[in-house]
Design a protein around this motif. Structure first.
Motif, short mmCIF file in Angstrom:
data_model
loop_
_atom_site.label_atom_id
_atom_site.label_comp_id
_atom_site.label_asym_id
_atom_site.label_seq_id
_atom_site.Cartn_x
_atom_site.Cartn_y
_atom_site.Cartn_z
N MET A 118 -10.55 -8.05 5.01
CA MET A 118 -10.71 -7.24 3.79
C MET A 118 -11.67 -6.11 4.09
N THR A 119 -11.32 -4.90 3.68
CA THR A 119 -12.20 -3.75 3.88
C THR A 119 -12.28 -2.96 2.59
N TRP A 120 -13.38 -2.22 2.45
CA TRP A 120 -13.55 -1.31 1.32
C TRP A 120 -13.56 0.09 1.91
N GLU A 121 -12.62 0.90 1.51
CA GLU A 121 -12.47 2.19 2.17
C GLU A 121 -12.22 3.28 1.14
N PHE A 122 -12.74 4.46 1.44
CA PHE A 122 -12.30 5.67 0.76
C PHE A 122 -11.21 6.25 1.63
N THR A 123 -9.98 5.91 1.31
CA THR A 123 -8.87 6.26 2.19
C THR A 123 -7.62 6.39 1.35
N SER A 124 -6.48 6.41 2.00
CA SER A 124 -5.21 6.58 1.31
C SER A 124 -4.20 5.58 1.84
N PRO A 125 -3.28 5.12 1.02
CA PRO A 125 -2.21 4.27 1.55
C PRO A 125 -1.40 4.93 2.66
N LEU A 126 -1.42 6.24 2.72
CA LEU A 126 -0.73 6.90 3.83
C LEU A 126 -1.33 6.49 5.17
N THR A 127 -2.62 6.20 5.18
CA THR A 127 -3.26 5.72 6.39
C THR A 127 -2.66 4.39 6.83
N LEU A 128 -2.43 3.50 5.86
CA LEU A 128 -1.85 2.20 6.18
C LEU A 128 -0.43 2.36 6.70
N LEU A 129 0.33 3.26 6.11
CA LEU A 129 1.69 3.49 6.58
C LEU A 129 1.68 4.07 7.99
N GLY A 130 0.74 4.99 8.24
CA GLY A 130 0.64 5.55 9.58
C GLY A 130 0.28 4.49 10.62
N GLU A 131 -0.60 3.57 10.24
CA GLU A 131 -0.95 2.48 11.16
C GLU A 131 0.28 1.65 11.49
N TRP A 132 1.09 1.38 10.48
CA TRP A 132 2.30 0.58 10.71
C TRP A 132 3.27 1.35 11.62
N ARG A 133 3.41 2.60 11.37
CA ARG A 133 4.32 3.43 12.17
C ARG A 133 3.90 3.46 13.64
N ASP A 134 2.58 3.46 13.89
CA ASP A 134 2.07 3.62 15.25
C ASP A 134 1.86 2.30 15.97
N ARG A 135 2.30 1.20 15.38
CA ARG A 135 2.11 -0.10 16.02
C ARG A 135 2.87 -0.16 17.35
N THR A 136 2.26 -0.80 18.31
CA THR A 136 2.89 -0.90 19.62
C THR A 136 4.05 -1.89 19.63
N ASP A 137 4.06 -2.85 18.69
CA ASP A 137 5.16 -3.82 18.66
C ASP A 137 6.37 -3.32 17.89
N GLU A 138 6.25 -2.12 17.29
CA GLU A 138 7.36 -1.50 16.57
C GLU A 138 7.95 -2.42 15.51
N ALA A 139 7.09 -3.17 14.83
CA ALA A 139 7.55 -4.11 13.80
C ALA A 139 8.15 -3.36 12.62
N GLU A 140 9.23 -3.92 12.07
CA GLU A 140 9.86 -3.31 10.90
C GLU A 140 9.01 -3.53 9.66
N LEU A 141 9.11 -2.59 8.75
CA LEU A 141 8.49 -2.72 7.43
C LEU A 141 9.60 -3.10 6.45
N HIS A 142 9.43 -4.23 5.75
CA HIS A 142 10.49 -4.71 4.87
C HIS A 142 10.35 -4.19 3.44
N GLU A 143 9.14 -4.20 2.92
CA GLU A 143 8.91 -3.79 1.53
C GLU A 143 7.74 -2.82 1.46
N LEU A 144 7.88 -1.83 0.60
CA LEU A 144 6.77 -0.94 0.26
C LEU A 144 6.79 -0.75 -1.25
N LEU A 145 5.75 -1.26 -1.91
CA LEU A 145 5.65 -1.18 -3.37
C LEU A 145 4.49 -0.27 -3.74
N LEU A 146 4.76 0.67 -4.63
CA LEU A 146 3.72 1.58 -5.12
C LEU A 146 3.68 1.50 -6.64
#
Length: 859
Positions: A1-29
Motif C-alpha cells: 500500500m502506498t500514498w501517492e500524489f499521482t495519477s492512475p495513468l502511472t499505474l497503467l504505464g507500469e502495467w504496459r512496461d512490465r517485462t512479463d507482458e502480462a495481459e490486463l483483464h479489467e480496468l474500472l474507472l
C-alpha cells in the motif's frame, strides 16, 4: 500500500512496461466528473492494447464533454452514468489481471485536471494471487452492492458485480488498511472516537454551514486541530469555520501554497506517535461525511489506514480568525431536470434506454449519429412512470442518445449518453496468432476481380489448413455466457465479433447479417439473387427487366480453379474421421458452394459436386463444441436447407440411382433442421437461373422443400415424388389409388407399393389407367397381385426374399413372373387364395369389400 500524489495513468504505464507482458483483464474507472475525450486520448488505446475490458461510470449530471468529441464510447469501452440523491462521488481506478490487481482510491476525477493538473491524493492497494489485503474484499463487497441503492443501467450493475467477483478471488491476508463507504452508514460513524492528540483536516470544499466540521471536532475531541486551506481556491465560509472550531482552543489554520489547486481530501489524526488517515473522495461536507446514500448523501469511497507520517503538506500557520469575514463558497450548479443513465444495444437489435428515475410525463428519446446539432431524431417515448424502454431502431453502436421534454418551459434535455455494444467493448483476447483471412473480401470482388478471386481461393485454403493443423487455433470468447440473461454478455454479438476478426466484416455480414443482428448493416445487395418481385410475378421466371445486365460469366479455366478450391475446402472443413472446422468456416464454404453452383461452375451433366455438398450439408449440424448462439444457428439452418434443396434437384428421395441415394441419406440427416429454416434468412441464396449451366434453388422449390420437411406424414414425401412424374396418389378407405399418365399399371403399382412399404407394415395399392388396373397388397414376405383381364388377370401370391421388393419382383418381365409364386392364378370371380385373404385382413381391410371395389373397375 502506498500514498501517492499521482495519477492512475502511472499505474497503467507500469502495467504496459512490465517485462512479463502480462495481459490486463479489467480496468474500472469511477468518478464524479468524467472527461471522455481525455480518456480516449490517454488511457483507452493503451488499455485496449493490453486486452482490458474498460468500464467508465460517472455522475449523470457531470459529463465534461461535447458528444461530437467522443469517438470510442460504446464501441471500445463501456460507459454508463449513475445518479443518487446526492452526488455520485467515488474516485476509483481498478486494474485486474490474471494474477494481480491494483486499486487506486483517491480524490482525482478522470479528467485532465484530476489526473494531470490538480494536486490529488491517492491510496494505492496492490494484491497478488498469493495474497491481497483484506481491503480487496471490502472493495469487492462495495462494488457488488453499489447497483442497489445507486440507480444505474442494468449492464453497469452487472459489470460491477463481475468485477467484484473477480476481485474476491484474490486470497485475503491481514492488512491494517480498510475500505470505507457510505452506502448504509455515514463515514463519520465508522471512524474511531477521540480523544486524539492532533487532528489534521483538508478538502477543497468545506460545508458552508460548518456542520460537518463541527461534528468531526466533536467526535475526535482533539487537543490540537489544524485545518488546511488554499485561501483563494478552497471553497469555505470563514465565519462558519470559526463557529465550528470555537470549542477547540488548539485550533490552527494552515495556509497551503497555491501553485496548483489542491484537490486531495484528507482527515488524519495522531494518538501518541501513531498517525491514522482517511483518504478518498469525501470533502468536509455533511453530504460526504455525515449522511449515507439512502439518506440523501453523496456516494463516497475512502481508505482508512495508518500512515508513517502526516500527509498534510507544510504551509503557513495563522490563527483561524484569519478567515473571519472571508467567503469563497461558489454557487452550486443545478442538476439537469432530465437524466438518462445509459443506452444498450441488445442482442435482439433493440435500443434499451435507462432513465435516472420515473418522470411524471412521457419523455421523448432522441438519437443522433454523433450528437451534432440538427442530427437528432426522435425514436419513441418512455411513458410516464417508467425508468426503461426498448426501441426498434437502426444500428446505433457508438451513437448518442438523450431524452427530452418538449413541454417543459421551453424545452428540457438531458446530458447525452452513448449506446453501448457489449461485444465491441468485451475484453480483447491476445490473438496476434489467430488464423484469419488476410483481406476483408467481399463476395462481389471474389467473383468479379480475377486477382482478388485468386487470392481469396489461396487464402481460404491457407486458413482451412491452419485450422486443420490445430483445431483450437481460434481462441474461445472472453467469457462464457452466463446461465441467466445478461445485458453485458451478448453471445450473438460476441460470436459475430469473433467471425469478423477471422473472416472479415463483409463476409460475416453475408453469413449472419440481417434482421436482429446488432451493429451489422447490410450494404447494397450484390450477387445472383433477383430483385424483389410483386405478388403477380414469377420469382423463378426470367428476369423481367431486359435492360438489367446479367451477372459476370466465369471463364472455363477459372471455373476449374473454383471447382478444385471448393472440393478442397470441403475436405479441410469437414474432414472424414476428424473434428470439423469452426462453424463460421463450414457455413462460409457452404455459402460459397451455393454461389458457385449458381454461377454454373459445374456442367449440368456433372454430378461431381453432389458428394462434397452432401458431406458439407451434414457437417453444418451445430455441435456443443461450436458454441454457436441461437441467432447464428438460424442462419446456418437456412444455408443447410438451401444446400439440401440443391441436392434434391434432379434427384428422387425414393429412387435407386447414386444421386437419389445420396439425397435420401442426406435428407434423413438434416430433415428436422430443414423444417426449422426461415425464408427471410435464405433470401439471397434463392437464385434465379440467370447463367448457363446454373444449378439453383428458386423460391418455388424452396417452398416445396419446406412443405416436405414440415410434413409429419411419410406418405407426403411419396406423394410429392410421384407428382413430379405426373402421378397422383390418394388414399381411399385403406387403399392407395394411383392415377396419371401411364399405360402399364403393373410397374406403377409395384413402385408405389415398394415406396409405401418402407414406412408402412402393410400396404394396398390400386393403379388405374383407362380400362386397365393392377392391385398389389404387400406385407413382407407376402406379395399379392391382381389385375384386370388385359393386365395379368386373376389373383397371385408370391413369396419375396428379404432383399426383394414388389418392384424387383414384378418389373423386368413381359408377363407375370413364376419365381416365388406360391398360389394362383385364381380367377377374379372366385374367392382369393387364403394367403391373399390373410394379407388383406392384416391390412385391416374387409376382403369382400376390396374384391367388390376391384370388380367395379371391370374384370
Amino acid at each position: 500500500m502506498t500514498w501517492e500524489f499521482t495519477s492512475p495513468l502511472t499505474l497503467l504505464g507500469e502495467w504496459r512496461d512490465r517485462t512479463d507482458e502480462a495481459e490486463l483483464h479489467e480496468l474500472l474507472l469511477l468518478g464524479f466528473t468524467v472527461d471522455l475525450p481525455f480518456l480516449e486520448k490517454t488511457l483507452v488505446p493503451t488499455a485496449r492494447a493490453l486486452g482490458a475490458r474498460i468500464t467508465v461510470i460517472g455522475d449523470a449530471g457531470q459529463g465534461l464533454y461535447d458528444p461530437v468529441d467522443v469517438r470510442m464510447a460504446g464501441r471500445s469501452y463501456f460507459h454508463g452514468l449513475a445518479a443518487c440523491r446526492g452526488a455520485f462521488h467515488p474516485k476509483l481506478a481498478l486494474l485486474i489481471g490474471a494474477r494481480e490487481a491494483v486499486a487506486a482510491v483517491g480524490s482525482g476525477n478522470p479528467t485532465m485536471a484530476g489526473w494531470g493538473y490538480n494536486d490529488e491524493l491517492w491510496t494505492v492497494l496492490r494484491g497478488h494471487d498469493t495474497g491481497a489485503p483484506e481491503s480487496f474484499r471490502e472493495l469487492s463487497r462495495w462494488l457488488a452492492a453499489l447497483g442497489g441503492p445507486v440507480p444505474m443501467p442494468r449492464y453497469a450493475a452487472e459489470l460491477l458485480a463481475e468485477i467484484s467477483a473477480r476481485l474476491a478471488e484474490f486470497p485475503a491476508v491481514r492488512h491494517p488498511a480498510r475500505v470505507l463507504h457510505n452506502l448504509g452508514t455515514g463515514l463519520i460513524d465508522q471512524l474511531p472516537d477521540g480523544p486524539v492528540d492532533e487532528l489534521h483536516l483538508y478538502a477543497p470544499f468545506v460545508d458552508r454551514s460548518g456542520r460537518a466540521l463541527a461534528r468531526i471536532v466533536e467526535r475526535f475531541a482533539p487537543s490540537r486541530v489544524v485545518l488546511g486551506v488554499q485561501e483563494r481556491w478552497s471553497s469555505y465560509d470563514g465565519d462558519a469555520v470559526l463557529a465550528s472550531l470555537a470549542g477547540s482552543p488548539g485550533a490552527e489554520l494552515r495556509l497551503l501554497a497555491e501553485q496548483v489547486p489542491r484537490h486531495g481530501k484528507l482527515l488524519e489524526w495522531r494518538t501518541g506517535d501513531r498517525w491514522t488517515a482517511l483518504t478518498g473522495s469525501a470533502n468536509l461536507t455533511g453530504a460526504a461525511l455525515l449522511d449515507n446514500v439512502a439518506g440523501g448523501g453523496n456516494c463516497e469511497l475512502g481508505v482508512l489506514a495508518e500512515v508513517p507520517s502526516p500527509l498534510l503538506p507544510e504551509g503557513t500557520a495563522v490563527a483561524v480568525t484569519h478567515l473571519r469575514g472571508r467567503r469563497t463558497v461558489r454557487p452550486v450548479e443545478a442538476r439537469p431536470s432530465l437524466l438518462v443513465l445509459g443506452a444498450l444495444l441488445t442482442g435482439a437489435g433493440l435500443l434499451q434506454v435507462t432513465l435516472a428515475r420515473p418522470y411524471d410525463v412521457d419523455v421523448a428519446v432522441e438519437v443522433s449519429p454523433d450528437g451534432s446539432p440538427g442530427s437528432w431524431t426522435t425514436v419513441g417515448t418512455v411513458p410516464a412512470g417508467r425508468t426503461s424502454q426498448e426501441f426498434a431502431v437502426p444500428e446505433f453502436a457508438g451513437a448518442v442518445v438523450r431524452i427530452a421534454d418538449p413541454h417543459a418551459g421551453g424545452r428540457a434535455e438531458s446530458p447525452p449518453v452513448f449506446v453501448v455494444h457489449p461485444a465491441r467493448c468485451a475484453r480483447r483476447q491476445a490473438d496476434a496468432n489467430r488464423p484469419r483471412l488476410r483481406h476483408g473480401y467481399t463476395e462481389e470482388e471474389i467473383f468479379t476481380d480475377e486477382e482478388l478471386g485468386r487470392r481469396f481461393r489461396y487464402d481460404l485454403l491457407r486458413l482451412s489448413d491452419l485450422v486443420a493443423e490445430n483445431r483450437t487455433a481460434l481462441p474461445a470468447r472472453s467469457a462464457a455466457a452466463p446461465a441467466q440473461a445478461s445485458a453485458v454478455h451478448d453471445r450473438y454479438a460476441a460470436y459475430l465479433d469473433e467471425c469478423e476478426r477471422t473472416i472479415g466484416r463483409p463476409l460475416t455480414l453475408k453469413l449472419f447479417g440481417g434482421t436482429g443482428t446488432p451493429d451489422l448493416t447490410l450494404g447494397p445487395r450484390w450477387g445472383l439473387t433477383a430483385e424483389a418481385v410483386t405478388d403477380d410475378e414469377d420469382p423463378d421466371g426470367p428476369d423481367g427487366d431486359p435492360e438489367e445486365s446479367p451477372p459476370p460469366v466465369i471463364p472455363p479455366d477459372r471455373k476449374r480453379e473454383w471447382r478444385q478450391c471448393a472440393v478442397r475446402a470441403v475436405d479441410r472443413t469437414v474432414p472424414a474421421g476428424r473434428e470439423p472446422a469452426p462453424m463460421m468456416l463450414r457455413v462460409l464454404v457452404a455459402r460459397l458452394f451455393v454461389q458457385l453452383l449458381g454461377h454454373g461452375v459445374w456442367e449440368l451433366d456433372d454430378d461431381s459436386w453432389r458428394a462434397p455438398l452432401a458431406r458439407l450439408t451434414e457437417g453444418l449440424a451445430p455441435r456443443a463444441e461450436d458454441e454457436v448462439p441461437d441467432g447464428a444457428v438460424q442462419h446456418v439452418t437456412a444455408v443447410t436447407a438451401v444446400c439440401m434443396g440443391l441436392l434434391l434437384g434432379g434427384a428422387s428421395l425414393t429412387g435407386g440411382s447414386p444421386r437419389d441415394l445420396l439425397a435420401a441419406r442426406t435428407w434423413q440427416a438434416v430433415k428436422d433442421r430443414v423444417s426449422a429454416a426461415e425464408t427471410d434468412l435464405a433470401g439471397d441464396l434463392l437464385i434465379p437461373p440467370r447463367l448457363a449451366h446454373a444449378t439453383v434453388l428458386g423460391r418455388s422449390g424452396w417452398e416445396r422443400l419446406l412443405d416436405l420437411a414440415r410434413s409429419d406424414d411419410p406418405v407426403a414425401l411419396i406423394i410429392a415424388e410421384l407428382a413430379e412424374d405426373e402421378l397422383t396418389l390418394e388414399a381411399d378407405r385403406g387403399i392407395y389409388r394411383v392415377t396419371g399418365r401411364f399405360t402399364n399399371p403393373v410397374p406403377v403399382a409395384a413402385r408405389v407399393a415398394t415406396l409405401l412399404g418402407r414406412h408402412l407394415e402393410t400396404v394396398l395399392v390400386h393403379a388405374v389407367t383407362g380400362g386397365r388396373w393392377t392391385f398389389v397388397a404387400w406385407r413382407r414376405p407376402r406379395l399379392v397381385v391382381a389385375g384386370s383381364r388385359t393386365m395379368w388377370p386373376g389373383w397371385r401370391v408370391y413369396e419375396v426374399p428379404p432383399s426383394g421388393t414388389p418392384e424387383s419382383r414384378l418389373t423386368g418381365t413381359e408377363g407375370p413372373p413364376r419365381a416365388g409364386l406360391v398360389a394362383g392364378p385364381v380367377p377374379l370371380v372366385r374367392t382369393p387364395p387364403p394367403a391373399a385373404l390373410d394379407v388383406l385382413e392384416r391390412a385391416g381391410a374387409d376382403p369382400d369389400d376390396v374384391v367388390g371395389r376391384l370388380r367395379d373397375h371391370g374384370m
